[in-house]
Design a protein around this motif. Sequence first.
Motif, PDB file in Angstrom:
ATOM      1  N   TYR A 170     -15.266  92.879   3.227  1.00 46.48           N
ATOM      2  CA  TYR A 170     -14.982  93.474   4.524  1.00 46.48           C
ATOM      3  C   TYR A 170     -14.277  92.465   5.409  1.00 46.48           C
ATOM      4  O   TYR A 170     -14.431  91.260   5.252  1.00 46.48           O
ATOM      5  CB  TYR A 170     -16.286  93.904   5.210  1.00 46.48           C
ATOM      6  CG  TYR A 170     -16.934  95.109   4.577  1.00 46.48           C
ATOM      7  CD1 TYR A 170     -16.359  96.367   4.711  1.00 46.48           C
ATOM      8  CD2 TYR A 170     -18.118  94.995   3.875  1.00 46.48           C
ATOM      9  CE1 TYR A 170     -16.953  97.485   4.148  1.00 46.48           C
ATOM     10  CE2 TYR A 170     -18.731  96.110   3.306  1.00 46.48           C
ATOM     11  CZ  TYR A 170     -18.138  97.352   3.449  1.00 46.48           C
ATOM     12  OH  TYR A 170     -18.729  98.447   2.897  1.00 46.48           O
ATOM     13  N   ASP A 178     -11.839  93.613  11.207  1.00 45.48           N
ATOM     14  CA  ASP A 178     -11.259  94.906  11.587  1.00 45.48           C
ATOM     15  C   ASP A 178     -12.026  96.069  10.962  1.00 45.48           C
ATOM     16  O   ASP A 178     -12.173  97.125  11.580  1.00 45.48           O
ATOM     17  CB  ASP A 178      -9.780  94.979  11.198  1.00 45.48           C
ATOM     18  CG  ASP A 178      -8.894  94.200  12.152  1.00 45.48           C
ATOM     19  OD1 ASP A 178      -9.300  94.005  13.320  1.00 45.48           O
ATOM     20  OD2 ASP A 178      -7.802  93.789  11.736  1.00 45.48           O
ATOM     21  N   ASP A 179     -12.533  95.881   9.741  1.00 49.01           N
ATOM     22  CA  ASP A 179     -13.338  96.928   9.113  1.00 49.01           C
ATOM     23  C   ASP A 179     -14.585  97.244   9.932  1.00 49.01           C
ATOM     24  O   ASP A 179     -15.049  98.387   9.960  1.00 49.01           O
ATOM     25  CB  ASP A 179     -13.781  96.515   7.698  1.00 49.01           C
ATOM     26  CG  ASP A 179     -12.629  96.439   6.715  1.00 49.01           C
ATOM     27  OD1 ASP A 179     -11.630  97.174   6.885  1.00 49.01           O
ATOM     28  OD2 ASP A 179     -12.738  95.632   5.768  1.00 49.01           O
ATOM     29  N   LYS A 209     -14.932  97.524  12.995  1.00 50.30           N
ATOM     30  CA  LYS A 209     -14.642  98.397  14.130  1.00 50.30           C
ATOM     31  C   LYS A 209     -14.577  99.869  13.733  1.00 50.30           C
ATOM     32  O   LYS A 209     -14.535 100.736  14.587  1.00 50.30           O
ATOM     33  CB  LYS A 209     -13.314  97.991  14.769  1.00 50.30           C
ATOM     34  CG  LYS A 209     -13.309  96.604  15.359  1.00 50.30           C
ATOM     35  CD  LYS A 209     -11.954  96.335  15.971  1.00 50.30           C
ATOM     36  CE  LYS A 209     -11.667  94.869  16.080  1.00 50.30           C
ATOM     37  NZ  LYS A 209     -10.302  94.625  16.543  1.00 50.30           N
ATOM     38  N   LYS A 210     -14.547 100.138  12.443  1.00 50.99           N
ATOM     39  CA  LYS A 210     -14.430 101.510  11.954  1.00 50.99           C
ATOM     40  C   LYS A 210     -15.814 102.145  11.918  1.00 50.99           C
ATOM     41  O   LYS A 210     -16.591 101.923  11.000  1.00 50.99           O
ATOM     42  CB  LYS A 210     -13.772 101.521  10.576  1.00 50.99           C
ATOM     43  CG  LYS A 210     -12.364 100.969  10.608  1.00 50.99           C
ATOM     44  CD  LYS A 210     -11.777 100.809   9.222  1.00 50.99           C
ATOM     45  CE  LYS A 210     -10.391 100.182   9.333  1.00 50.99           C
ATOM     46  NZ  LYS A 210      -9.892  99.768   8.046  1.00 50.99           N
ATOM     47  N   ASP A 215     -17.975 105.753  12.200  1.00 52.64           N
ATOM     48  CA  ASP A 215     -17.876 107.206  12.110  1.00 52.64           C
ATOM     49  C   ASP A 215     -19.276 107.804  12.147  1.00 52.64           C
ATOM     50  O   ASP A 215     -19.728 108.440  11.203  1.00 52.64           O
ATOM     51  CB  ASP A 215     -17.147 107.596  10.818  1.00 52.64           C
ATOM     52  CG  ASP A 215     -16.872 109.091  10.744  1.00 52.64           C
ATOM     53  OD1 ASP A 215     -16.977 109.776  11.785  1.00 52.64           O
ATOM     54  OD2 ASP A 215     -16.572 109.595   9.647  1.00 52.64           O
ATOM     55  N   GLU A 268     -21.694 104.102  18.249  1.00 54.19           N
ATOM     56  CA  GLU A 268     -21.396 102.754  17.749  1.00 54.19           C
ATOM     57  C   GLU A 268     -22.411 101.687  18.126  1.00 54.19           C
ATOM     58  O   GLU A 268     -22.324 100.559  17.678  1.00 54.19           O
ATOM     59  CB  GLU A 268     -20.009 102.326  18.231  1.00 54.19           C
ATOM     60  CG  GLU A 268     -19.911 102.177  19.731  1.00 54.19           C
ATOM     61  CD  GLU A 268     -18.538 101.778  20.209  1.00 54.19           C
ATOM     62  OE1 GLU A 268     -18.458 101.178  21.294  1.00 54.19           O
ATOM     63  OE2 GLU A 268     -17.551 102.044  19.516  1.00 54.19           O
TER      64      GLU A 268
END
Length: 152
Positions: free
Chosen positions: A5, A8-9, A11-12, A14, A20
Amino acid sequence: MNLRYTFDDMKKVDRSQLGEMVPLELFRTIRLIGLNQGLPLGGKGTTLTIGRKIGESLPVTSVEELIMLFEDLKIGLPRIVHSDEHKINIAVEDCFCKGLPTLAEEKMICDLEGAILEGALTKILGRKISVKEIKCNATGHEHCEYEVKLSS
Protein backbone atom coordinates in the motif's frame (compact mmCIF):
# COMPACT_ATOMS: atom_id res chain seq x y z
CA MET A 1 -1.16 -8.13 -7.97
CA ASN A 2 0.40 -5.40 -5.83
CA LEU A 3 0.67 -6.38 -2.16
CA ARG A 4 2.04 -3.01 -0.99
CA TYR A 5 0.00 0.00 0.00
CA THR A 6 0.98 3.63 -0.45
CA PHE A 7 -0.02 6.69 1.52
CA ASP A 8 -2.35 7.64 -1.35
CA ASP A 9 -4.07 4.26 -1.00
CA MET A 10 -4.92 5.14 2.61
CA LYS A 11 -7.09 8.03 1.39
CA LYS A 12 -9.37 5.66 -0.53
CA VAL A 13 -12.29 5.13 1.83
CA ASP A 14 -15.54 3.52 0.75
CA ARG A 15 -17.53 3.18 3.99
CA SER A 16 -20.98 4.45 3.16
CA GLN A 17 -22.36 4.13 6.69
CA LEU A 18 -19.46 4.67 9.09
CA GLY A 19 -17.45 7.16 7.03
CA GLU A 20 -13.72 7.88 7.21
CA MET A 21 -13.18 8.49 10.92
CA VAL A 22 -12.53 6.11 13.80
CA PRO A 23 -12.53 7.25 17.42
CA LEU A 24 -9.34 8.37 19.13
CA GLU A 25 -10.12 5.76 21.79
CA LEU A 26 -9.51 2.99 19.22
CA PHE A 27 -6.15 4.46 18.17
CA ARG A 28 -5.13 4.86 21.82
CA THR A 29 -6.19 1.27 22.54
CA ILE A 30 -4.12 -0.11 19.65
CA ARG A 31 -1.10 1.98 20.64
CA LEU A 32 -1.10 1.85 24.42
CA ILE A 33 -2.76 -1.44 25.26
CA GLY A 34 -2.03 -3.49 22.13
CA LEU A 35 1.51 -2.36 21.27
CA ASN A 36 2.85 -0.72 24.43
CA GLN A 37 1.49 -3.23 26.94
CA GLY A 38 1.21 -6.24 24.63
CA LEU A 39 4.68 -6.41 23.12
CA PRO A 40 8.09 -6.97 24.74
CA LEU A 41 9.95 -3.78 25.77
CA GLY A 42 6.76 -1.78 25.40
CA GLY A 43 6.77 -2.34 21.64
CA LYS A 44 9.49 0.32 21.18
CA GLY A 45 11.26 -1.46 18.32
CA THR A 46 7.97 -2.06 16.55
CA THR A 47 6.65 1.49 16.89
CA LEU A 48 9.99 2.96 15.80
CA THR A 49 10.10 0.75 12.69
CA ILE A 50 6.46 1.46 11.86
CA GLY A 51 6.80 5.21 12.46
CA ARG A 52 9.91 5.58 10.32
CA LYS A 53 8.24 3.69 7.46
CA ILE A 54 5.13 5.88 7.73
CA GLY A 55 7.28 9.03 7.78
CA GLU A 56 9.20 7.94 4.68
CA SER A 57 5.91 7.31 2.84
CA LEU A 58 4.37 10.73 3.54
CA PRO A 59 3.95 12.97 0.48
CA VAL A 60 5.99 15.87 1.89
CA THR A 61 9.06 17.67 0.53
CA SER A 62 9.56 20.37 3.17
CA VAL A 63 9.37 20.80 6.93
CA GLU A 64 6.44 23.20 6.41
CA GLU A 65 4.52 20.53 4.45
CA LEU A 66 5.24 18.00 7.20
CA ILE A 67 3.90 20.36 9.87
CA MET A 68 0.74 20.98 7.82
CA LEU A 69 0.24 17.24 7.23
CA PHE A 70 0.61 16.49 10.97
CA GLU A 71 -2.25 18.96 11.52
CA ASP A 72 -4.35 17.66 8.61
CA LEU A 73 -4.01 14.07 9.88
CA LYS A 74 -4.85 15.30 13.40
CA ILE A 75 -1.63 13.82 14.79
CA GLY A 76 -1.09 17.08 16.65
CA LEU A 77 -0.23 20.73 16.24
CA PRO A 78 3.56 20.90 15.76
CA ARG A 79 5.70 24.01 15.98
CA ILE A 80 9.43 24.52 15.91
CA VAL A 81 10.60 25.87 19.27
CA HIS A 82 14.35 25.76 18.57
CA SER A 83 16.46 25.39 15.47
CA ASP A 84 20.20 25.56 14.80
CA GLU A 85 22.69 23.69 12.61
CA HIS A 86 22.87 20.74 15.06
CA LYS A 87 19.32 20.26 16.28
CA ILE A 88 15.67 21.19 15.94
CA ASN A 89 13.15 20.97 18.78
CA ILE A 90 9.55 20.41 17.75
CA ALA A 91 6.73 20.83 20.27
CA VAL A 92 3.45 19.07 19.49
CA GLU A 93 0.34 20.50 21.10
CA ASP A 94 -2.90 18.51 21.25
CA CYS A 95 -1.07 15.22 20.78
CA PHE A 96 -3.05 11.95 20.92
CA CYS A 97 -2.06 11.48 24.58
CA LYS A 98 -3.50 14.83 25.72
CA GLY A 99 -6.03 14.18 28.48
CA LEU A 100 -4.82 10.72 29.46
CA PRO A 101 -4.10 10.18 33.16
CA THR A 102 -0.56 11.25 34.07
CA LEU A 103 1.79 8.30 34.39
CA ALA A 104 3.52 7.83 37.74
CA GLU A 105 6.82 7.07 36.06
CA GLU A 106 8.68 9.28 33.60
CA LYS A 107 7.69 7.19 30.59
CA MET A 108 7.38 8.85 27.21
CA ILE A 109 4.62 7.20 25.16
CA CYS A 110 4.61 9.16 21.89
CA ASP A 111 7.53 7.37 20.25
CA LEU A 112 5.48 6.59 17.12
CA GLU A 113 4.99 10.28 16.39
CA GLY A 114 8.72 10.91 16.89
CA ALA A 115 9.57 8.05 14.53
CA ILE A 116 7.16 9.46 11.92
CA LEU A 117 9.02 12.78 12.21
CA GLU A 118 12.35 10.94 11.90
CA GLY A 119 11.35 9.07 8.75
CA ALA A 120 9.88 12.14 7.06
CA LEU A 121 12.71 14.51 8.07
CA THR A 122 15.38 12.04 6.95
CA LYS A 123 13.72 11.97 3.53
CA ILE A 124 13.16 15.76 3.40
CA LEU A 125 16.63 16.78 4.61
CA GLY A 126 18.50 14.00 2.81
CA ARG A 127 20.72 13.27 5.79
CA LYS A 128 20.85 11.02 8.82
CA ILE A 129 18.95 12.32 11.81
CA SER A 130 17.70 10.94 15.09
CA VAL A 131 14.60 11.96 16.99
CA LYS A 132 14.02 11.56 20.71
CA GLU A 133 10.91 12.47 22.68
CA ILE A 134 12.03 14.71 25.55
CA LYS A 135 8.63 15.82 26.90
CA CYS A 136 5.26 14.07 26.99
CA ASN A 137 1.77 15.11 28.08
CA ALA A 138 1.38 11.69 29.70
CA THR A 139 4.20 12.48 32.14
CA GLY A 140 2.75 15.87 33.09
CA HIS A 141 4.50 18.16 30.59
CA GLU A 142 2.57 20.99 28.94
CA HIS A 143 3.09 19.40 25.49
CA CYS A 144 5.00 16.63 23.78
CA GLU A 145 8.39 17.68 22.45
CA TYR A 146 10.95 16.04 20.20
CA GLU A 147 14.65 16.75 19.86
CA VAL A 148 15.83 16.23 16.29
CA LYS A 149 19.61 15.75 16.12
CA LEU A 150 21.12 16.53 12.73
CA SER A 151 24.23 14.72 11.56
CA SER A 152 27.00 16.65 9.84
